[in-house]
Design a protein around this motif. Structure first.
Motif, PDB file in Angstrom:
ATOM      1  N   HIS A 218     -27.975 -16.440  -8.969  1.00  0.00           N
ATOM      2  CA  HIS A 218     -27.640 -17.428  -9.994  1.00  0.00           C
ATOM      3  C   HIS A 218     -27.041 -18.623  -9.268  1.00  0.00           C
ATOM      4  CE1 HIS A 218     -26.868 -18.666 -14.131  1.00  0.00           C
ATOM      5  NE2 HIS A 218     -25.692 -19.125 -13.718  1.00  0.00           N
ATOM      6  N   GLY A 219     -27.795 -19.700  -9.211  1.00  0.00           N
ATOM      7  CA  GLY A 219     -27.356 -20.838  -8.410  1.00  0.00           C
ATOM      8  C   GLY A 219     -27.415 -20.486  -6.941  1.00  0.00           C
ATOM      9  N   ASN A 220     -26.307 -20.710  -6.238  1.00  0.00           N
ATOM     10  CA  ASN A 220     -26.318 -20.456  -4.795  1.00  0.00           C
ATOM     11  C   ASN A 220     -25.651 -19.140  -4.430  1.00  0.00           C
ATOM     12  OD1 ASN A 220     -23.730 -21.107  -5.447  1.00  0.00           O
ATOM     13  ND2 ASN A 220     -23.421 -22.613  -3.804  1.00  0.00           N
ATOM     14  N   MET A 221     -25.453 -18.262  -5.399  1.00  0.00           N
ATOM     15  CA  MET A 221     -24.826 -16.988  -5.055  1.00  0.00           C
ATOM     16  C   MET A 221     -25.427 -15.852  -5.860  1.00  0.00           C
ATOM     17  SD  MET A 221     -21.044 -17.147  -6.826  1.00  0.00           S
ATOM     18  CE  MET A 221     -20.605 -18.675  -5.994  1.00  0.00           C
ATOM     19  N   LEU A 222     -25.135 -14.632  -5.408  1.00  0.00           N
ATOM     20  CA  LEU A 222     -25.571 -13.428  -6.104  1.00  0.00           C
ATOM     21  C   LEU A 222     -24.489 -12.974  -7.066  1.00  0.00           C
ATOM     22  CD1 LEU A 222     -27.060 -11.519  -3.037  1.00  0.00           C
ATOM     23  CD2 LEU A 222     -28.370 -12.521  -4.918  1.00  0.00           C
ATOM     24  N   ARG A 223     -24.918 -12.524  -8.256  1.00  0.00           N
ATOM     25  CA  ARG A 223     -23.994 -12.000  -9.251  1.00  0.00           C
ATOM     26  C   ARG A 223     -24.366 -10.565  -9.596  1.00  0.00           C
ATOM     27  NH1 ARG A 223     -20.800 -15.645 -11.994  1.00  0.00           N
ATOM     28  NH2 ARG A 223     -21.234 -17.869 -11.618  1.00  0.00           N
ATOM     29  N   SER A 224     -23.370  -9.786  -9.946  1.00  0.00           N
ATOM     30  CA  SER A 224     -23.632  -8.428 -10.396  1.00  0.00           C
ATOM     31  C   SER A 224     -24.227  -8.452 -11.798  1.00  0.00           C
ATOM     32  CB  SER A 224     -22.340  -7.614 -10.400  1.00  0.00           C
ATOM     33  OG  SER A 224     -21.395  -8.171 -11.308  1.00  0.00           O
TER      34      SER A 224
END
Length: 659
Positions: free
Chosen positions: A226-232
């Motif tokens: 999500h965007g520039n990072m990973l989300r759980s």
């Protein structure tokens, strides 16, 4: 050590109830190579991860969305952190090693809302030499007795644009059987579910894998960019309008694990998932006996053309029991025949109907007679069951299975990892342990280290494997390598091993009976060492093995180990794993679809002299993949072996101490 104590003393001396917004809590691994940093900001608390002083996880926000009130994470204060050091010392009944002694450092960071409900959540962090983990803990507080979690917002803001080896899934209802993609993180389609474990390779060859440990009474976790990072992303409860977890206090999440190393073999050899799991909950484990099993469904229920009619009868099972007894295979699995289960079922094929009954064999099948005959032959009986047919009558079924003398079973078609299914699987394991039954979960999510807690769980699938060779979706040597660097990191990997009809890709065709496999026979033999699996399958039909080169190795290779080393590992190229059982070592090497010459130093061996039995790809294995050459030679730890691996090839070595 000095800096760790100095930080602890700082908090003890200052002793404030809350810290300034930018005050950081730092925690390093015992060897100092991994460092975790945490702080509360004006928006959300964030953490960072450093490996050898390089920032590999940039500031990553953490928060929790509860049904009861607003999101937890904003306007919180950090209470005095509590540090400690410890070591995980325990014995494993099954796994990649027998004795574990892993040191760690830990901090508990209490976080409390300054306004509103004044809720408290503790973040517990542990850092080992080969990775780190944290989990959310919800203590008893005030008059609150329960909580409902709508989403867990754990993020991973990975530095730069690492290369990802991961499996992408369409939704949460899944058997976790898919192929892996190799691409930069930035090219992952946003909000697409990515299964765990996933492997991330940074430009300077730092390897990081993300997964979870001790999944108990909680929802399974996935990743999404999500965007520039990973989300759980947590698996939702069925029909619960987006609710992920319902629980009573106190409660805690599974551990969010980051395995880290300069070599990918460090991740493969790690015991961090069992380290983070609860101690064994089975008091007497003497009845738990790992070993190989046949599985005639894979070969198409092949029997000899003799005087008995094949089917769901004593004679068909007797044929396979005799094969197991004569070749040292501890278990025979009663499945059914021709797409029909062995028990009463009014459903279609193996799918259960409303009146399925796993305590009642089909007419003509005497389960007591089968178990009695197998026991006299020194073979244990296992059964296949659909979970929906088993679960409604769990205790009744297990009581009957124990009475017959059944030793274990494959429980199939789970295909979920929401909180309800997670609890169902634990209930099955606990009930099975009371009745001295081992469990093999099929169509199930990844392991999370609970083979330490419930060692009667021998293995679980959660991966694409050789069953797909039956219907035109063959597993390639490249697939095997990808699985070894991803799914294998989580633990025991259930594969339909043992296909002895290898062909080149251009000669492959789908065959439901007597299936064909890709890769050389030596590649297949090596998979028994590459994969961690206390219940290795011997899936082909008896005549496919008898008198065939390499079957002698398959009969002697163990399924549980005292020690594991990874001397060679390069994702997408090759892998060598060495595993010790007693004084003997077994070494398996596989390559991708490209042939390779690889130098294997034997420095993993303890000092001494060894006799090496070596099964290698034959010179013509590229065109005749079933051909192999068996040689014998004396070796010592200072030697370097030259491996000549055919395309899709492999090699296995059995090393016996001679002094």
């Amino acid at each position: 050590m000095r800096s760790f104590l100095k930080l602890t003393v700082f908090f003890l001396l200052t002793g404030p109830l809350s810290l300034p917004a930018q005050q950081s809590v730092r925690l390093s691994s015992p060897d100092g190579s991994i460092r975790f940093a945490f702080r509360c900001t004006d928006s959300l608390p964030v953490y960072e991860v450093f490996f050898k002083e390089k920032n590999i996880v940039y500031p990553s926000p953490l928060s929790l969305d509860f049904a009861e009130g607003s999101s937890f994470g904003r306007n919180i204060k950090m209470l005095t952190p509590v540090f400690r050091e410890g070591a995980d010392r325990y014995e494993l009944v099954t796994g990649k090693t027998k004795s574990v002694n892993d040191r760690y450092r830990e901090v508990k960071i209490a976080l409390k809302e300054q306004t509103g409900a004044g809720r408290e959540v503790d973040l517990r962090v542990r850092v080992y030499n080969d990775g780190l983990a944290f989990r959310y803990e919800l203590p008893e507080q005030g008059n609150r007795r329960s909580w409902t979690l709508m989403e867990e917002n754990t993020t991973f803001n990975l530095a730069g644009d690492p290369k990802v080896l991961g499996m992408f899934l369409p939704d949460f209802t899944t058997s976790h059987e898919g192929r892996y993609s190799d691409l930069p993180l930035s090219r992952i389609k946003e909000d697409t579910l990515m299964d765990m474990p996933a492997l991330f390779t940074f430009p300077d060859s730092v390897y990081l894998a993300i997964t979870e440990a001790a999944l108990i009474d909680y929802a399974g976790m996935y990743l999404a960019r999500h965007g520039n990072m990973l989300r759980s992303r947590l698996s939702p409860l069925p029909g619960q309008h987006g609710i992920k977890v319902k629980a009573r206090l106190p409660h805690h999440s599974p551990w969010r694990v980051m395995m880290i190393g300069k070599e990918p073999g460090t991740l493969i050899a790690s015991n961090i998932l069992t380290d983070l799991s609860p101690a064994c909950r089975i008091k007497d484990v003497s009845w738990i006996r790992p070993g190989k099993t046949d599985f005639h469904w894979w070969n198409g229920d092949v029997v000899p053309d003799t005087t008995f009619a094949p089917g769901i009868n004593f004679e068909t099972n007797q044929y396979y029991i005799d094969f197991c007894a004569e070749n040292g295979i501890p278990y025979h699995t009663v499945i059914g025949y021709g797409g029909i289960a062995w028990y009463q079922n009014d459903g279609i094929s193996y799918q259960p109907g409303p009146h399925s009954d796993v305590t009642r064999p089909l007419p003509g099948l005497d389960m007591q007679r089968i178990c009695d005959y197998a026991r006299k032959k020194g073979v244990g009986i296992r059964v296949w069951v659909h979970w929906k047919a088993l679960y409604p009558q769990l205790e009744q079924a297990f009581t009957q299975f124990e009475k017959w003398g059944i030793k274990g079973m494959m429980v199939d078609f789970m295909n979920r990892d929401d909180q309800e299914m997670v609890n169902i699987q634990l209930e099955i394991l606990e009930s099975a342990a009371r009745h001295h039954l081992h469990i093999q979960f099929h169509g199930a999510y990844k392991p999370t280290g609970l083979s330490r807690t419930y060692p009667n769980e021998f293995t679980r699938e959660g991966t694409l494997n050789y069953e797909n060779d039956k219907w035109g979706n063959p597993i390639t040597p490249d697939d095997d390598l990808n699985i070894a660097f991803t799914r294998l990191l989580a633990g025991s990997t259930d594969y339909h091993l043992g296909g002895f009809h290898a062909v080149t890709p251009e000669k492959y065709k789908a065959r439901y009976t007597r299936p064909l496999v890709l890769g050389t026979r030596c590649h297949m033999l090596a998979m028994y060492v590459i994969l961690e699996n206390p219940l290795g399958m011997v899936c082909d039909y008896p005549d496919a093995y008898l008198g065939q080169p390499g079957f002698d190795f398959l009969k002697v290779v163990p399924t549980v180990w005292d020690e594991t080393r990874v001397p060679l590992a390069e994702p997408g190229k090759w892998l060598t794993i060495a595993r010790r059982k007693g004084r003997d070592w077994f070494v398996g090497s596989i390559t991708s679809s490209s042939g390779r010459n690889v130098s294997l130093p034997l420095t993993f061996l303890p000092p001494g002299h060894y006799q090496a039995l070596i099964w290698s790809d034959a010179p013509d294995a590229a065109t005749h993949p079933n051909h192999l050459v068996k040689t014998e030679r004396s070796v010592q730890p200072s030697d370097i072996l030259q491996l000549q691996l055919a395309p899709g090839g492999g090699q296995v070595i059995h090393l016996r101490r001679t002094d």
